[in-house]
Design a protein around this motif. Structure first.
Motif, PDB file in Angstrom:
ATOM      1  N   UNK A 369     -54.397  28.896 -12.297  1.00 12.90           N
ATOM      2  CA  UNK A 369     -55.071  27.755 -12.903  1.00 12.90           C
ATOM      3  C   UNK A 369     -54.111  26.578 -13.026  1.00 12.90           C
ATOM      4  N   UNK A 370     -52.928  26.826 -13.569  1.00 12.96           N
ATOM      5  CA  UNK A 370     -51.993  25.738 -13.836  1.00 12.96           C
ATOM      6  C   UNK A 370     -51.481  25.105 -12.552  1.00 12.96           C
ATOM      7  N   UNK A 371     -51.095  25.914 -11.588  1.00 15.31           N
ATOM      8  CA  UNK A 371     -50.501  25.353 -10.376  1.00 15.31           C
ATOM      9  C   UNK A 371     -51.522  24.650  -9.496  1.00 15.31           C
ATOM     10  N   UNK A 372     -52.807  24.867  -9.758  1.00 13.50           N
ATOM     11  CA  UNK A 372     -53.837  24.157  -8.988  1.00 13.50           C
ATOM     12  C   UNK A 372     -54.193  22.796  -9.579  1.00 13.50           C
ATOM     13  N   UNK A 373     -53.607  22.445 -10.713  1.00  9.24           N
ATOM     14  CA  UNK A 373     -53.866  21.119 -11.267  1.00  9.24           C
ATOM     15  C   UNK A 373     -53.251  20.079 -10.340  1.00  9.24           C
ATOM     16  N   UNK A 374     -54.031  19.139  -9.838  1.00  7.96           N
ATOM     17  CA  UNK A 374     -53.532  18.214  -8.810  1.00  7.96           C
ATOM     18  C   UNK A 374     -52.368  17.365  -9.282  1.00  7.96           C
ATOM     19  N   UNK A 375     -51.538  16.993  -8.304  1.00  8.66           N
ATOM     20  CA  UNK A 375     -50.374  16.162  -8.593  1.00  8.66           C
ATOM     21  C   UNK A 375     -50.741  14.826  -9.192  1.00  8.66           C
ATOM     22  N   UNK A 376     -51.908  14.289  -8.787  1.00  5.95           N
ATOM     23  CA  UNK A 376     -52.224  12.907  -9.196  1.00  5.95           C
ATOM     24  C   UNK A 376     -52.946  12.818 -10.535  1.00  5.95           C
ATOM     25  N   UNK A 377     -53.077  13.927 -11.263  1.00  2.00           N
ATOM     26  CA  UNK A 377     -53.506  13.791 -12.660  1.00  2.00           C
ATOM     27  C   UNK A 377     -52.317  13.266 -13.455  1.00  2.00           C
ATOM     28  N   UNK A 378     -52.467  12.156 -14.160  1.00  2.00           N
ATOM     29  CA  UNK A 378     -51.337  11.619 -14.932  1.00  2.00           C
ATOM     30  C   UNK A 378     -50.864  12.609 -15.992  1.00  2.00           C
ATOM     31  N   UNK A 379     -49.551  12.684 -16.167  1.00  2.00           N
ATOM     32  CA  UNK A 379     -48.965  13.579 -17.154  1.00  2.00           C
ATOM     33  C   UNK A 379     -48.090  12.747 -18.095  1.00  2.00           C
ATOM     34  N   UNK A 380     -48.262  12.983 -19.393  1.00  2.00           N
ATOM     35  CA  UNK A 380     -47.544  12.213 -20.416  1.00  2.00           C
ATOM     36  C   UNK A 380     -46.828  13.159 -21.371  1.00  2.00           C
ATOM     37  N   UNK A 381     -45.637  12.778 -21.782  1.00  2.00           N
ATOM     38  CA  UNK A 381     -44.881  13.539 -22.772  1.00  2.00           C
ATOM     39  C   UNK A 381     -45.221  12.999 -24.153  1.00  2.00           C
ATOM     40  N   UNK A 382     -45.592  13.909 -25.066  1.00  2.00           N
ATOM     41  CA  UNK A 382     -45.927  13.546 -26.441  1.00  2.00           C
ATOM     42  C   UNK A 382     -45.053  14.373 -27.380  1.00  2.00           C
ATOM     43  N   UNK A 383     -45.105  14.028 -28.661  1.00  2.00           N
ATOM     44  CA  UNK A 383     -44.302  14.779 -29.641  1.00  2.00           C
ATOM     45  C   UNK A 383     -44.817  16.198 -29.800  1.00  2.00           C
TER      46      UNK A 383
END
Length: 383
Positions: A369-383
């Motif tokens: 499931x996790x590795x199939x998440x596409x590269x172009x979904x934005x990813x943000x670091x939060x607290x």
């Protein structure tokens, strides 16, 4: 440009997981953060700097392209090890940039020596041994060839490590097989040391072996799934709890996946929803259209059974998951509006959608499931 969904990575959760793992392995064992598969879907460019800020200085990747991405993403130098694919022309680049790599066949070792001579500095290699996985690694038949190449090129090949990989340490069904692998590894290492081949590090443990077989910690552990807050299998978690009774899960998931309601739709009793006739409205219904489908990593196998969170309530997928959208039933959720947050994975108020729930409702492993998440979904670091 704006995307239809986004991913958040929790700094505090990762810090917590690293502290927990370090408490298991102790201060004298190196923690290698495994970030293959785009950091298990978390994003190499986002996760690796975060991990480094939490104290990680050793990373393991699968391929040379992942090593390059990692090298470009890290704000400070770190040890990088390629565990799998590196093409022959890329060996010179790896040697020149002090990137370490596994060798598991004679021609890879010979090419590494030639690349090192050309670059003018030693290649830092990890000799992978075949112990029963039957995937990659030197076996009894070709290990003498490796020894000969190492001996003849001692000025150009630095034995940074000797390693192997276990064939399913996450399951008790493989217990005897893994024990046999450990025994064979120890025997081969003893033979190699007796012939003068002494590595800087010995390493065999993945997350599952780290928990189940403490004797495999050696100098270094290669930690993948557990640093992200997930157990390799329910069996490993149950075994840990038997040995360390705790009131709650000692790991914290660092990833959340969110979207928003794109549109609301009134459907009347008896009407079919979406493609085909897999879902017929049992009553008048209100549907929320969510702009995420199987093209974005939300499996089609979750049609008519997946769930999301909206306004702190569970909403079930109605009909077939489409390529780019899915419909969820919000009939019983009051005051739902367009643009309301939709949690596909993570917490909202007191409710949670877990990675395990995806596995329970489909045939997907948590890794898958996790590795199939596409590269172009934005990813943000939060607290």
């Amino acid at each position: 440009m704006f995307q239809s969904s986004y991913i958040e990575l929790s700094t505090s959760a990762l810090q917590h997981n690293i502290r927990f793992i370090e408490s298991l392995i102790g201060p004298d064992v190196t923690f290698s953060s495994v970030i293959k598969g785009n950091a298990y879907g978390h994003g190499i460019e986002q996760f690796a700097p975060l991990a480094q800020s939490c104290g990680i200085s050793h990373f393991s990747v699968f391929s040379a392209d992942e090593a390059l991405r990692l090298q470009q993403a890290l704000p400070r130098p770190a040890t990088i090890v390629i565990m799998g694919y590196i093409d022959t022309p890329e060996l010179e680049w790896a040697v020149a940039h002090d990137i370490e790599f596994f060798v598991f066949e004679p021609d890879r070792l010979a090419h590494a020596a030639r690349a090192a001579k050309k670059v003018g500095k030693p290649a830092r290699i990890h000799l992978e041994l075949e112990t029963g996985m039957n995937r990659t690694g030197f076996d009894a038949g070709n290990l003498p060839t490796a020894e000969k190449i190492l001996q003849e090129n001692s000025d150009y090949l630095t034995l940074a490590g000797i390693c192997t990989h276990y064939a399913g340490a996450e399951s008790h069904l493989n217990h005897e097989r893994v024990l046999n692998q450990q025994k064979l590894f120890r025997e081969k290492v003893t033979q190699l040391k007796a012939r003068g081949f002494v590595p800087e590090m010995l390493h065999t443990a993945c997350s599952a072996a780290m928990v189940t077989f403490p004797e495999t910690h050696m100098n270094l552990v290669r930690v993948g799934i557990m640093q992200y807050g997930l157990w390799p299998s329910p069996e490993i978690y149950e075994k840990y709890l038997r040995q360390h009774p705790e009131p709650s899960n000692p790991l914290r998931r660092i990833i959340s996946w969110k979207s928003r309601i794109m549109s609301l739709k009134q459907v009347y009793k008896g009407e079919y929803i979406g493609y085909g006739a897999s879902f017929q409205a049992p009553q008048d219904m209100v549907l929320a259209i969510v702009p995420v489908g199987y093209a974005w990593g939300y499996s089609r196998s979750l049609s008519n059974q997946g769930q999301v969170l909206i306004r702190g309530k569970r909403a079930s997928v109605a009909g077939i998951v489409n390529m780019n959208v899915m419909m969820v039933d919000v009939t019983e959720i009051p005051d739902v509006k367009k643009d309301d947050e939709v949690v596909l994975l993570g917490h909202q108020y007191d409710e949670s959608i877990t990675v395990a729930s995806f596995a329970e409702l489909s045939t997907q492993l948590n890794y898958e499931l996790l590795t199939r998440l596409p590269l172009n979904i934005p990813r943000f670091v939060v607290d």
